[in-house]
Scaffold this active site. Structure first.
Site, PDB file in Angstrom:
ATOM      1  N   CYS A   1       0.832  -1.205   0.000  1.00  0.00           N
ATOM      2  CA  CYS A   1       0.000   0.000   0.000  1.00  0.00           C
ATOM      3  C   CYS A   1       0.874   1.266   0.000  1.00  0.00           C
ATOM      4  O   CYS A   1       1.484   1.568  -1.011  1.00  0.00           O
ATOM      5  CB  CYS A   1      -0.980  -0.067   1.167  1.00  0.00           C
ATOM      6  SG  CYS A   1      -2.409   0.970   0.903  1.00  0.00           S
TER       7      CYS A   1
ATOM      8  N   HIS B   1      -3.204  -5.245   1.732  1.00  0.00           N
ATOM      9  CA  HIS B   1      -2.506  -5.561   2.991  1.00  0.00           C
ATOM     10  C   HIS B   1      -2.654  -7.028   3.369  1.00  0.00           C
ATOM     11  O   HIS B   1      -3.557  -7.362   4.138  1.00  0.00           O
ATOM     12  CB  HIS B   1      -3.127  -4.745   4.126  1.00  0.00           C
ATOM     13  CG  HIS B   1      -2.868  -3.287   4.063  1.00  0.00           C
ATOM     14  ND1 HIS B   1      -1.768  -2.704   4.637  1.00  0.00           N
ATOM     15  CD2 HIS B   1      -3.573  -2.286   3.489  1.00  0.00           C
ATOM     16  CE1 HIS B   1      -1.806  -1.406   4.430  1.00  0.00           C
ATOM     17  NE2 HIS B   1      -2.886  -1.125   3.737  1.00  0.00           N
TER      18      HIS B   1
ATOM     19  N   GLU C   1      -0.876  -8.565   5.414  1.00  0.00           N
ATOM     20  CA  GLU C   1      -0.473  -8.703   6.821  1.00  0.00           C
ATOM     21  C   GLU C   1      -1.648  -8.542   7.784  1.00  0.00           C
ATOM     22  O   GLU C   1      -1.522  -8.884   8.955  1.00  0.00           O
ATOM     23  CB  GLU C   1       0.650  -7.707   7.158  1.00  0.00           C
ATOM     24  CG  GLU C   1       0.244  -6.241   7.307  1.00  0.00           C
ATOM     25  CD  GLU C   1       0.037  -5.509   5.978  1.00  0.00           C
ATOM     26  OE1 GLU C   1       0.084  -6.165   4.914  1.00  0.00           O
ATOM     27  OE2 GLU C   1      -0.188  -4.288   6.029  1.00  0.00           O
TER      28      GLU C   1
END
Ligand code: GLN
Length: 197
Positions: free
Chosen positions: A82, A176, A178
């Site tokens: 991002c 994302h 994560e």
């Protein structure tokens, strides 16, 4: 222990902890990178999500912009998510006045490209090199407007907008992984680190 990969997360702003957790769960030795001396200690670096204009400014006040550019040019494996993808792009659109990037990826990235009311969404994506789709979370995300000859698109939305790219040891995603328990991009990043270490 000595064979553990040493990787850093650029820790000026953004979701540093989330990346650090995924990387250490995958067995890497993870450190926060804020200073040139800390950058010199790692064999790979993650540029987290957050606010690219803030990370840009802080990187300049911490004297990190030039060392980062040099390390990337020297082949340091880097994974940007991002805001991190924006910072890895050679060229951006929609940046604030004077916004700069570290560069490395031969792409044009459009910042805050999904803007307006639909700022955040989740979707399933097929990614080149993965056998099952990825659950991708987009948060005020950019997309890749142009992929130059040195970079390669590895995922796109159904409408064709490119949202993940790879170029040698550089990897960038507009979303994302994560935050959704997805570890395959971090594994891919670590395989670049292993190949170079
Ligand atoms: N919109 C942010 C930027 O311009 C990126 C958002 C994110 O990293 N989730 O940096």
């Amino acid at each position: 222990m000595s064979s553990r990969l040493r990787v850093g997360v650029l820790a000026l702003q953004g979701d540093v902890r989330e990346h650090a957790r995924v990387l250490s769960d995958l067995g890497a030795h993870v450190s926060a990178v804020r200073r040139p001396a800390e950058l010199a200690e790692v064999d790979g670096l993650v540029l987290p999500g957050g606010e690219s204009s803030v990370i840009d400014k802080l990187s300049r006040s911490f004297g990190m912009q030039h060392p980062l550019r040099a390390a990337i040019a020297d082949g340091l494996p880097v994974y940007g998510t991002c805001a991190g993808l924006i910072l890895l792009a050679d060229r951006i659109t929609g940046g604030i006045v004077g916004q700069e990037t570290f560069g490395g990826l031969d792409v044009v990235v459009a910042r805050n490209a999904f803007g307006g009311q639909v700022e955040s969404f989740e979707t399933e994506l097929d990614v080149d090199g993965f056998d099952r789709p990825v659950a991708a979370t987009f948060i005020r995300a950019p997309f890749v407007e142009e992929v130059g000859p040195r970079a390669r698109a590895i995922a796109a939305l159904p409408d064709g907008r490119v949202v993940a790219v790879e170029q040698g040891a550089l990897l960038g995603t507009a979303f994302h992984p994560e935050v959704s328990g997805e570890t395959r991009f971090h594994e891919r990043f670590l395989s670049h680190v292993r190949a170079r270490a």
